[in-house]
Design a protein around this motif. Structure first.
Motif, PDB file in Angstrom:
ATOM      1  N   GLY A 382       0.745  -1.414   0.175  1.00 10.90           N
ATOM      2  CA  GLY A 382      -0.388   0.154  -0.086  1.00 10.90           C
ATOM      3  C   GLY A 382       0.908   1.379   0.358  1.00 10.90           C
ATOM      4  O   GLY A 382       0.980   2.627  -0.569  1.00 10.90           O
ATOM      5  N   LYS A 383       2.003   1.152   0.489  1.00 12.24           N
ATOM      6  CA  LYS A 383       2.583   2.092   0.755  1.00 12.24           C
ATOM      7  C   LYS A 383       3.622   2.205  -0.922  1.00 12.24           C
ATOM      8  O   LYS A 383       3.540   3.996  -0.585  1.00 12.24           O
ATOM      9  CB  LYS A 383       4.055   2.115   1.631  1.00 12.24           C
ATOM     10  CG  LYS A 383       3.360   1.870   2.856  1.00 12.24           C
ATOM     11  CD  LYS A 383       4.701   2.289   4.108  1.00 12.24           C
ATOM     12  CE  LYS A 383       5.183   1.279   5.730  1.00 12.24           C
ATOM     13  NZ  LYS A 383       5.866   1.479   6.039  1.00 12.24           N
ATOM     14  N   ALA A 384       3.372   0.915  -1.662  1.00 15.86           N
ATOM     15  CA  ALA A 384       4.425   1.441  -3.033  1.00 15.86           C
ATOM     16  C   ALA A 384       3.065   2.338  -3.628  1.00 15.86           C
ATOM     17  O   ALA A 384       3.516   2.922  -4.641  1.00 15.86           O
ATOM     18  CB  ALA A 384       5.190   0.515  -3.379  1.00 15.86           C
ATOM     19  N   ARG A 385       2.080   1.558  -3.441  1.00 18.79           N
ATOM     20  CA  ARG A 385       0.809   2.331  -4.321  1.00 18.79           C
ATOM     21  C   ARG A 385       0.797   3.697  -4.102  1.00 18.79           C
ATOM     22  O   ARG A 385       0.794   5.052  -5.239  1.00 18.79           O
ATOM     23  CB  ARG A 385      -0.919   1.089  -4.008  1.00 18.79           C
ATOM     24  CG  ARG A 385      -0.545  -0.130  -4.500  1.00 18.79           C
ATOM     25  CD  ARG A 385      -1.757  -0.647  -4.406  1.00 18.79           C
ATOM     26  NE  ARG A 385      -2.239  -0.465  -3.808  1.00 18.79           N
ATOM     27  CZ  ARG A 385      -2.280  -1.978  -2.866  1.00 18.79           C
ATOM     28  NH1 ARG A 385      -1.510  -2.959  -2.855  1.00 18.79           N
ATOM     29  NH2 ARG A 385      -3.127  -1.529  -2.038  1.00 18.79           N
ATOM     30  N   LYS A 386       0.417   4.258  -2.845  1.00 15.56           N
ATOM     31  CA  LYS A 386       0.524   5.826  -2.561  1.00 15.56           C
ATOM     32  C   LYS A 386       1.042   6.486  -3.103  1.00 15.56           C
ATOM     33  O   LYS A 386       1.446   7.671  -3.535  1.00 15.56           O
ATOM     34  CB  LYS A 386       0.106   5.998  -0.964  1.00 15.56           C
ATOM     35  CG  LYS A 386      -0.262   6.991  -0.605  1.00 15.56           C
ATOM     36  CD  LYS A 386      -0.479   7.333   1.253  1.00 15.56           C
ATOM     37  CE  LYS A 386      -1.995   6.649   1.405  1.00 15.56           C
ATOM     38  NZ  LYS A 386      -2.733   6.370   2.171  1.00 15.56           N
ATOM     39  N   ALA A 387       2.899   5.669  -2.681  1.00 16.69           N
ATOM     40  CA  ALA A 387       3.909   6.895  -3.348  1.00 16.69           C
ATOM     41  C   ALA A 387       3.757   7.519  -4.843  1.00 16.69           C
ATOM     42  O   ALA A 387       4.273   8.316  -5.501  1.00 16.69           O
ATOM     43  CB  ALA A 387       5.627   5.808  -3.171  1.00 16.69           C
ATOM     44  N   ARG A 388       3.201   5.769  -5.818  1.00 20.50           N
ATOM     45  CA  ARG A 388       3.480   5.684  -7.143  1.00 20.50           C
ATOM     46  C   ARG A 388       2.574   7.113  -7.048  1.00 20.50           C
ATOM     47  O   ARG A 388       2.771   7.807  -8.769  1.00 20.50           O
ATOM     48  CB  ARG A 388       3.022   5.060  -7.725  1.00 20.50           C
ATOM     49  CG  ARG A 388       4.211   4.332  -7.974  1.00 20.50           C
ATOM     50  CD  ARG A 388       4.169   2.936  -8.629  1.00 20.50           C
ATOM     51  NE  ARG A 388       4.780   2.234  -8.341  1.00 20.50           N
ATOM     52  CZ  ARG A 388       4.599   0.325  -7.229  1.00 20.50           C
ATOM     53  NH1 ARG A 388       3.752   0.138  -7.191  1.00 20.50           N
ATOM     54  NH2 ARG A 388       6.193  -0.134  -7.413  1.00 20.50           N
ATOM     55  N   ALA A 389       1.224   7.374  -6.866  1.00 20.29           N
ATOM     56  CA  ALA A 389       0.605   8.451  -6.875  1.00 20.29           C
ATOM     57  C   ALA A 389       0.923   9.498  -6.254  1.00 20.29           C
ATOM     58  O   ALA A 389       0.052  10.605  -7.073  1.00 20.29           O
ATOM     59  CB  ALA A 389      -1.015   7.979  -5.917  1.00 20.29           C
ATOM     60  N   TYR A 390       1.448   9.843  -5.474  1.00 21.41           N
ATOM     61  CA  TYR A 390       1.505  10.980  -5.073  1.00 21.41           C
ATOM     62  C   TYR A 390       3.464  11.514  -5.475  1.00 21.41           C
ATOM     63  O   TYR A 390       3.326  12.437  -5.452  1.00 21.41           O
ATOM     64  CB  TYR A 390       2.046  11.070  -3.746  1.00 21.41           C
ATOM     65  CG  TYR A 390       0.733  10.661  -3.103  1.00 21.41           C
ATOM     66  CD1 TYR A 390      -0.513  11.573  -3.343  1.00 21.41           C
ATOM     67  CD2 TYR A 390       1.458  10.651  -1.798  1.00 21.41           C
ATOM     68  CE1 TYR A 390      -1.684  11.277  -2.610  1.00 21.41           C
ATOM     69  CE2 TYR A 390       0.409  10.852  -0.750  1.00 21.41           C
ATOM     70  CZ  TYR A 390      -1.389  11.264  -1.557  1.00 21.41           C
ATOM     71  OH  TYR A 390      -2.172  11.307  -0.653  1.00 21.41           O
ATOM     72  N   GLY A 391       3.238  10.476  -6.929  1.00 20.18           N
ATOM     73  CA  GLY A 391       4.931  10.596  -7.745  1.00 20.18           C
ATOM     74  C   GLY A 391       6.215  11.188  -6.694  1.00 20.18           C
ATOM     75  O   GLY A 391       7.219  11.378  -7.461  1.00 20.18           O
TER      76      GLY A 391
END
Length: 405
Positions: A382-391
Protein backbone atom coordinates in the motif's frame (compact mmCIF):
# COMPACT_ATOMS: atom_id res chain seq x y z
CA UNK A 1 -5.44 -30.49 -15.72
CA UNK A 2 -8.71 -32.34 -15.28
CA UNK A 3 -10.29 -33.91 -12.20
CA UNK A 4 -11.62 -37.09 -13.83
CA UNK A 5 -10.95 -39.73 -11.14
CA UNK A 6 -10.53 -40.02 -7.37
CA UNK A 7 -7.07 -39.49 -6.02
CA UNK A 8 -4.83 -36.97 -4.31
CA UNK A 9 -4.15 -33.26 -4.80
CA UNK A 10 -0.66 -32.47 -3.52
CA UNK A 11 -0.47 -28.78 -2.69
CA UNK A 12 2.37 -26.41 -1.94
CA UNK A 13 2.15 -22.68 -1.29
CA UNK A 14 4.54 -19.79 -1.13
CA UNK A 15 3.26 -16.98 1.08
CA UNK A 16 4.18 -13.49 2.24
CA UNK A 17 4.60 -14.76 5.80
CA UNK A 18 3.47 -17.41 8.25
CA UNK A 19 0.13 -16.13 9.58
CA UNK A 20 -2.96 -15.35 7.51
CA UNK A 21 -4.44 -13.80 10.64
CA UNK A 22 -1.72 -11.14 10.34
CA UNK A 23 -2.74 -10.37 6.74
CA UNK A 24 -0.20 -12.69 5.14
CA UNK A 25 -1.33 -13.92 1.73
CA UNK A 26 -0.66 -16.66 -0.82
CA UNK A 27 1.67 -15.62 -3.65
CA UNK A 28 2.23 -18.95 -5.44
CA UNK A 29 0.32 -22.23 -5.66
CA UNK A 30 1.50 -25.55 -7.04
CA UNK A 31 -0.78 -28.61 -7.33
CA UNK A 32 0.12 -32.13 -8.47
CA UNK A 33 -2.62 -34.73 -9.06
CA UNK A 34 -2.04 -38.39 -8.29
CA UNK A 35 -4.47 -41.25 -8.80
CA UNK A 36 -5.35 -43.66 -6.02
CA UNK A 37 -2.31 -45.81 -6.85
CA UNK A 38 0.06 -42.83 -6.60
CA UNK A 39 0.64 -42.24 -10.31
CA UNK A 40 0.97 -38.58 -11.35
CA UNK A 41 -1.88 -37.57 -13.67
CA UNK A 42 -1.37 -33.82 -13.98
CA UNK A 43 -0.06 -30.63 -12.44
CA UNK A 44 -0.90 -26.92 -12.30
CA UNK A 45 0.67 -23.82 -10.79
CA UNK A 46 0.50 -20.06 -10.83
CA UNK A 47 1.78 -16.97 -9.11
CA UNK A 48 -0.89 -15.05 -7.20
CA UNK A 49 -1.11 -11.27 -6.88
CA UNK A 50 -1.64 -10.64 -3.13
CA UNK A 51 -2.21 -6.88 -3.43
CA UNK A 52 0.52 -6.26 -0.84
CA UNK A 53 4.30 -6.57 -0.41
CA UNK A 54 5.80 -10.03 -0.94
CA UNK A 55 7.45 -10.57 2.43
CA UNK A 56 10.76 -12.52 2.64
CA UNK A 57 11.72 -12.48 -1.03
CA UNK A 58 15.16 -13.87 -0.20
CA UNK A 59 13.36 -17.09 0.82
CA UNK A 60 10.78 -17.63 -1.91
CA UNK A 61 12.63 -15.76 -4.68
CA UNK A 62 9.47 -14.26 -6.19
CA UNK A 63 9.68 -10.70 -7.49
CA UNK A 64 6.93 -8.13 -7.81
CA UNK A 65 7.65 -7.61 -11.52
CA UNK A 66 6.33 -11.13 -12.12
CA UNK A 67 3.49 -10.97 -9.60
CA UNK A 68 2.00 -7.82 -11.13
CA UNK A 69 1.07 -9.99 -14.16
CA UNK A 70 -0.48 -12.69 -11.97
CA UNK A 71 -4.16 -13.34 -11.19
CA UNK A 72 -5.60 -12.61 -7.77
CA UNK A 73 -6.90 -15.44 -5.61
CA UNK A 74 -10.42 -14.34 -6.58
CA UNK A 75 -9.49 -14.92 -10.23
CA UNK A 76 -8.38 -18.53 -9.65
CA UNK A 77 -10.74 -19.60 -6.85
CA UNK A 78 -13.04 -21.48 -9.24
CA UNK A 79 -10.10 -23.28 -10.83
CA UNK A 80 -8.75 -24.27 -7.40
CA UNK A 81 -12.15 -25.58 -6.32
CA UNK A 82 -12.23 -27.78 -9.41
CA UNK A 83 -8.68 -29.04 -8.84
CA UNK A 84 -9.35 -29.90 -5.18
CA UNK A 85 -12.87 -31.28 -5.56
CA UNK A 86 -13.10 -35.03 -4.98
CA UNK A 87 -9.46 -35.36 -3.96
CA UNK A 88 -7.58 -35.96 -0.73
CA UNK A 89 -5.47 -32.88 0.03
CA UNK A 90 -1.78 -33.61 0.62
CA UNK A 91 1.02 -31.26 1.68
CA UNK A 92 4.25 -31.20 3.64
CA UNK A 93 2.88 -29.43 6.76
CA UNK A 94 -0.74 -29.80 5.71
CA UNK A 95 -2.29 -27.60 8.45
CA UNK A 96 -0.21 -24.64 7.20
CA UNK A 97 -1.27 -24.95 3.57
CA UNK A 98 -4.93 -25.71 4.28
CA UNK A 99 -5.04 -22.86 6.78
CA UNK A 100 -3.97 -20.38 4.13
CA UNK A 101 -6.28 -21.82 1.48
CA UNK A 102 -9.25 -21.76 3.87
CA UNK A 103 -8.47 -18.16 4.79
CA UNK A 104 -8.28 -17.07 1.16
CA UNK A 105 -11.61 -18.74 0.36
CA UNK A 106 -13.16 -17.16 3.48
CA UNK A 107 -12.12 -13.72 2.24
CA UNK A 108 -14.38 -14.40 -0.74
CA UNK A 109 -17.25 -15.52 1.50
CA UNK A 110 -16.71 -19.18 0.57
CA UNK A 111 -16.49 -22.03 3.09
CA UNK A 112 -14.13 -24.58 1.55
CA UNK A 113 -14.35 -28.18 2.85
CA UNK A 114 -10.67 -28.32 3.75
CA UNK A 115 -9.85 -30.27 6.92
CA UNK A 116 -6.37 -31.49 7.73
CA UNK A 117 -7.79 -34.56 9.48
CA UNK A 118 -9.20 -35.59 6.08
CA UNK A 119 -5.87 -35.12 4.31
CA UNK A 120 -2.33 -36.48 4.35
CA UNK A 121 0.57 -34.54 5.82
CA UNK A 122 3.80 -35.94 4.40
CA UNK A 123 5.73 -34.30 7.23
CA UNK A 124 3.63 -35.96 9.96
CA UNK A 125 3.67 -39.30 8.12
CA UNK A 126 7.48 -39.19 8.03
CA UNK A 127 7.39 -40.33 11.68
CA UNK A 128 6.05 -43.65 10.43
CA UNK A 129 7.70 -44.02 7.01
CA UNK A 130 10.99 -42.10 7.46
CA UNK A 131 11.61 -42.28 11.21
CA UNK A 132 15.22 -41.12 11.04
CA UNK A 133 14.73 -38.28 8.56
CA UNK A 134 14.64 -34.58 9.44
CA UNK A 135 11.07 -33.31 9.31
CA UNK A 136 11.61 -30.55 6.72
CA UNK A 137 10.88 -31.24 3.05
CA UNK A 138 14.52 -31.17 1.97
CA UNK A 139 15.54 -33.61 4.72
CA UNK A 140 12.75 -36.08 3.96
CA UNK A 141 13.49 -35.95 0.24
CA UNK A 142 17.19 -36.53 0.87
CA UNK A 143 16.53 -39.66 2.93
CA UNK A 144 13.92 -40.97 0.46
CA UNK A 145 16.22 -40.15 -2.50
CA UNK A 146 13.67 -37.81 -4.11
CA UNK A 147 14.99 -34.94 -6.27
CA UNK A 148 14.42 -31.42 -4.95
CA UNK A 149 16.01 -28.81 -7.17
CA UNK A 150 14.60 -25.29 -6.96
CA UNK A 151 13.26 -25.54 -3.41
CA UNK A 152 10.68 -22.85 -2.51
CA UNK A 153 9.14 -22.90 -5.96
CA UNK A 154 5.58 -24.05 -5.23
CA UNK A 155 5.35 -26.52 -8.13
CA UNK A 156 8.83 -27.91 -7.46
CA UNK A 157 7.95 -28.46 -3.81
CA UNK A 158 4.55 -29.95 -4.69
CA UNK A 159 6.31 -32.44 -6.99
CA UNK A 160 8.69 -33.32 -4.16
CA UNK A 161 5.83 -33.85 -1.69
CA UNK A 162 4.09 -35.97 -4.34
CA UNK A 163 7.28 -38.03 -4.52
CA UNK A 164 7.15 -38.54 -0.77
CA UNK A 165 3.52 -39.67 -0.97
CA UNK A 166 4.40 -42.20 -3.66
CA UNK A 167 7.29 -43.39 -1.51
CA UNK A 168 4.96 -43.87 1.46
CA UNK A 169 2.43 -45.75 -0.69
CA UNK A 170 5.16 -48.07 -1.94
CA UNK A 171 6.32 -48.76 1.62
CA UNK A 172 2.72 -49.37 2.77
CA UNK A 173 2.14 -51.93 0.00
CA UNK A 174 -1.29 -53.54 0.09
CA UNK A 175 -2.00 -52.06 3.52
CA UNK A 176 -3.13 -48.83 1.93
CA UNK A 177 -3.57 -46.43 4.87
CA UNK A 178 -5.67 -43.74 3.15
CA UNK A 179 -8.44 -45.62 1.31
CA UNK A 180 -11.08 -44.24 3.73
CA UNK A 181 -9.92 -40.69 2.97
CA UNK A 182 -10.31 -41.30 -0.77
CA UNK A 183 -13.90 -42.44 -0.22
CA UNK A 184 -14.66 -39.42 1.95
CA UNK A 185 -13.14 -37.01 -0.57
CA UNK A 186 -15.26 -38.50 -3.35
CA UNK A 187 -18.42 -37.77 -1.32
CA UNK A 188 -17.43 -34.25 -0.26
CA UNK A 189 -19.20 -31.47 -2.12
CA UNK A 190 -17.61 -28.14 -3.00
CA UNK A 191 -19.42 -24.85 -3.60
CA UNK A 192 -19.80 -23.85 -7.25
CA UNK A 193 -17.82 -20.71 -8.02
CA UNK A 194 -17.96 -18.50 -11.09
CA UNK A 195 -14.90 -18.87 -13.30
CA UNK A 196 -13.05 -15.87 -14.73
CA UNK A 197 -10.95 -17.68 -17.32
CA UNK A 198 -7.87 -15.88 -16.04
CA UNK A 199 -4.69 -17.60 -17.27
CA UNK A 200 -2.11 -18.90 -14.84
CA UNK A 201 1.25 -17.13 -14.60
CA UNK A 202 4.62 -18.70 -13.85
CA UNK A 203 7.85 -17.13 -12.66
CA UNK A 204 9.86 -15.24 -15.25
CA UNK A 205 6.81 -13.83 -17.01
CA UNK A 206 8.05 -10.24 -16.70
CA UNK A 207 11.14 -11.10 -18.72
CA UNK A 208 9.00 -12.79 -21.36
CA UNK A 209 6.30 -10.12 -21.59
CA UNK A 210 8.01 -6.81 -20.95
CA UNK A 211 9.93 -5.50 -23.92
CA UNK A 212 12.06 -2.41 -23.42
CA UNK A 213 9.66 0.36 -22.46
CA UNK A 214 10.84 2.52 -25.37
CA UNK A 215 9.40 -0.04 -27.80
CA UNK A 216 5.97 0.41 -26.22
CA UNK A 217 5.77 4.08 -27.22
CA UNK A 218 4.10 4.64 -30.58
CA UNK A 219 6.30 5.92 -33.39
CA UNK A 220 4.36 8.64 -35.15
CA UNK A 221 5.63 11.51 -37.28
CA UNK A 222 8.62 13.06 -35.50
CA UNK A 223 8.26 16.47 -33.93
CA UNK A 224 10.07 18.54 -31.30
CA UNK A 225 8.35 18.30 -27.91
CA UNK A 226 7.44 21.48 -26.10
CA UNK A 227 9.95 22.37 -23.35
CA UNK A 228 7.42 21.86 -20.56
CA UNK A 229 6.71 18.35 -21.86
CA UNK A 230 10.41 17.59 -22.12
CA UNK A 231 11.02 18.83 -18.57
CA UNK A 232 8.16 16.74 -17.18
CA UNK A 233 9.43 13.57 -18.84
CA UNK A 234 13.06 14.19 -17.91
CA UNK A 235 12.12 14.84 -14.28
CA UNK A 236 10.26 11.52 -14.08
CA UNK A 237 13.14 9.75 -15.83
CA UNK A 238 15.63 11.19 -13.35
CA UNK A 239 13.53 9.95 -10.41
CA UNK A 240 13.27 6.52 -12.01
CA UNK A 241 17.06 6.32 -12.39
CA UNK A 242 17.87 7.32 -8.81
CA UNK A 243 18.83 3.72 -8.08
CA UNK A 244 20.32 3.12 -11.55
CA UNK A 245 17.49 0.73 -12.31
CA UNK A 246 14.16 1.12 -14.08
CA UNK A 247 11.61 -1.09 -12.39
CA UNK A 248 8.61 -2.49 -14.22
CA UNK A 249 6.35 0.00 -12.45
CA UNK A 250 8.64 2.90 -13.37
CA UNK A 251 8.74 1.77 -16.99
CA UNK A 252 4.93 1.71 -17.02
CA UNK A 253 4.87 5.25 -15.60
CA UNK A 254 7.30 6.54 -18.23
CA UNK A 255 5.29 4.99 -21.04
CA UNK A 256 2.05 6.41 -19.67
CA UNK A 257 3.53 9.90 -19.27
CA UNK A 258 4.88 9.82 -22.82
CA UNK A 259 1.43 8.84 -24.08
CA UNK A 260 -0.27 11.52 -21.96
CA UNK A 261 2.12 14.17 -23.27
CA UNK A 262 1.72 13.01 -26.85
CA UNK A 263 5.40 12.20 -27.19
CA UNK A 264 6.48 9.92 -30.00
CA UNK A 265 9.19 7.32 -29.78
CA UNK A 266 11.44 9.71 -31.72
CA UNK A 267 10.77 12.42 -29.13
CA UNK A 268 11.56 10.08 -26.27
CA UNK A 269 14.76 8.82 -27.88
CA UNK A 270 15.89 12.42 -28.28
CA UNK A 271 15.11 13.11 -24.63
CA UNK A 272 17.06 10.03 -23.59
CA UNK A 273 20.08 11.31 -25.52
CA UNK A 274 19.64 14.73 -23.88
CA UNK A 275 19.52 13.10 -20.45
CA UNK A 276 22.67 11.11 -21.13
CA UNK A 277 24.45 14.26 -22.37
CA UNK A 278 23.47 16.10 -19.18
CA UNK A 279 24.99 13.27 -17.13
CA UNK A 280 28.12 13.39 -19.30
CA UNK A 281 28.40 17.14 -18.71
CA UNK A 282 28.21 16.58 -14.95
CA UNK A 283 30.90 13.91 -15.17
CA UNK A 284 33.16 16.30 -17.08
CA UNK A 285 32.71 19.13 -14.57
CA UNK A 286 36.08 18.37 -12.93
CA UNK A 287 37.81 17.78 -16.25
CA UNK A 288 38.04 13.99 -15.99
CA UNK A 289 35.63 11.09 -16.36
CA UNK A 290 36.47 8.50 -13.71
CA UNK A 291 36.02 4.76 -14.17
CA UNK A 292 32.93 4.76 -11.93
CA UNK A 293 31.44 7.73 -13.82
CA UNK A 294 31.99 5.98 -17.15
CA UNK A 295 30.43 2.83 -15.75
CA UNK A 296 27.36 4.81 -14.68
CA UNK A 297 27.08 6.45 -18.11
CA UNK A 298 27.30 3.06 -19.83
CA UNK A 299 24.67 1.62 -17.49
CA UNK A 300 22.28 4.51 -18.06
CA UNK A 301 22.69 4.17 -21.83
CA UNK A 302 21.81 0.49 -21.56
CA UNK A 303 18.79 1.18 -19.36
CA UNK A 304 17.54 3.77 -21.85
CA UNK A 305 17.92 1.44 -24.79
CA UNK A 306 20.58 3.60 -26.46
CA UNK A 307 23.27 2.11 -28.75
CA UNK A 308 26.77 1.45 -27.42
CA UNK A 309 28.38 4.49 -29.04
CA UNK A 310 25.90 6.85 -27.37
CA UNK A 311 28.13 7.52 -24.36
CA UNK A 312 31.07 8.66 -26.49
CA UNK A 313 28.73 10.88 -28.49
CA UNK A 314 27.27 12.30 -25.29
CA UNK A 315 30.73 13.11 -23.92
CA UNK A 316 31.68 14.81 -27.18
CA UNK A 317 28.46 16.78 -27.20
CA UNK A 318 28.87 17.72 -23.54
CA UNK A 319 32.23 19.39 -24.27
CA UNK A 320 30.56 21.66 -26.86
CA UNK A 321 27.36 22.67 -25.11
CA UNK A 322 25.75 22.98 -21.70
CA UNK A 323 22.65 20.80 -21.77
CA UNK A 324 19.67 21.97 -19.76
CA UNK A 325 17.76 19.58 -17.55
CA UNK A 326 15.43 20.00 -14.58
CA UNK A 327 17.28 20.05 -11.26
CA UNK A 328 18.15 16.55 -10.11
CA UNK A 329 16.49 14.93 -7.12
CA UNK A 330 18.43 15.30 -3.89
CA UNK A 331 17.51 14.68 -0.28
CA UNK A 332 17.93 17.49 2.25
CA UNK A 333 18.26 17.47 6.03
CA UNK A 334 14.88 16.91 7.65
CA UNK A 335 13.32 15.18 4.63
CA UNK A 336 10.84 12.41 5.42
CA UNK A 337 11.83 8.91 4.25
CA UNK A 338 9.61 5.82 4.42
CA UNK A 339 10.79 2.19 4.35
CA UNK A 340 8.82 -0.87 3.18
CA UNK A 341 9.55 -4.57 2.76
CA UNK A 342 11.97 -6.97 4.47
CA UNK A 343 15.52 -5.62 4.20
CA UNK A 344 18.91 -7.07 5.08
CA UNK A 345 19.73 -6.07 8.64
CA UNK A 346 16.13 -5.20 9.44
CA UNK A 347 14.18 -2.03 8.82
CA UNK A 348 15.30 -0.54 12.14
CA UNK A 349 18.91 -0.57 10.92
CA UNK A 350 18.01 1.40 7.81
CA UNK A 351 15.92 3.86 9.78
CA UNK A 352 18.92 4.45 12.08
CA UNK A 353 21.12 5.15 9.04
CA UNK A 354 18.57 7.64 7.80
CA UNK A 355 18.57 9.45 11.13
CA UNK A 356 22.37 9.58 11.17
CA UNK A 357 22.27 11.25 7.75
CA UNK A 358 19.82 13.87 8.99
CA UNK A 359 16.66 12.43 7.44
CA UNK A 360 13.47 11.59 9.31
CA UNK A 361 12.05 8.04 9.05
CA UNK A 362 8.28 8.19 8.70
CA UNK A 363 5.80 5.34 9.18
CA UNK A 364 3.41 6.16 6.36
CA UNK A 365 3.28 7.80 2.94
CA UNK A 366 1.96 11.35 2.83
CA UNK A 367 2.45 14.11 0.26
CA UNK A 368 5.25 15.50 2.45
CA UNK A 369 7.36 12.33 2.17
CA UNK A 370 10.33 12.75 -0.18
CA UNK A 371 11.46 9.15 -0.73
CA UNK A 372 10.28 5.55 -0.33
CA UNK A 373 12.97 2.91 0.18
CA UNK A 374 11.64 -0.53 -0.85
CA UNK A 375 13.21 -3.96 -0.69
CA UNK A 376 11.66 -4.56 -4.14
CA UNK A 377 11.04 -1.39 -6.22
CA UNK A 378 8.07 -3.10 -7.91
CA UNK A 379 6.49 -3.90 -4.53
CA UNK A 380 2.69 -4.07 -4.43
CA UNK A 381 2.49 -2.71 -0.88
CA UNK A 382 0.00 0.00 0.00
CA UNK A 383 2.88 2.37 0.71
CA UNK A 384 4.26 1.86 -2.80
CA UNK A 385 0.87 2.35 -4.46
CA UNK A 386 0.38 5.62 -2.63
CA UNK A 387 3.96 6.76 -3.37
CA UNK A 388 3.43 6.18 -7.09
CA UNK A 389 0.17 8.13 -6.94
CA UNK A 390 1.97 11.07 -5.30
CA UNK A 391 4.98 10.89 -7.62
CA UNK A 392 7.36 10.01 -4.77
CA UNK A 393 10.54 8.23 -5.96
CA UNK A 394 11.01 4.59 -4.94
CA UNK A 395 14.56 3.25 -4.57
CA UNK A 396 16.23 0.09 -3.31
CA UNK A 397 18.12 -0.04 0.01
CA UNK A 398 21.43 -0.23 -1.91
CA UNK A 399 20.56 2.92 -3.84
CA UNK A 400 19.57 4.69 -0.62
CA UNK A 401 22.87 3.63 0.93
CA UNK A 402 24.64 5.23 -2.02
CA UNK A 403 22.76 8.46 -1.40
CA UNK A 404 24.14 8.52 2.15
CA UNK A 405 27.79 8.54 1.02
Amino acid sequence: MHNSSPGYAVVDLETTGLRPSRHDRIIEIGIVHLDAAGQITGEWSTLVNPGRDLGPQHVHGINAADVRHAPTFDDIAATLATLLHGRVPVAHNLPFDLGFLSYEFQRLGVVAPLRHDLGVCTMAEAVRFLPHAPRNLAGCCAVADIPLEGHHDALVDARAAAGLLRHYLALAGTAHPWHPLLATAARTSWPTLPGTGTPWVRRGVSTERDSHFLARILDRLPRVPQPVMADSYLALLDRALLDQHISAAEADALVQLAVDLGLTRTDVERLHHDYLTALAHAALADGIVTTSERRELDLVATLLGLPGESVDRALTRATREHPSMPSRFKLATGDLVVFTGEMDGGRETWEALARQAGYVPHPNITKKVRLLVAADPDTLSGKARKARAYGIPIVTPDAFNGMLL
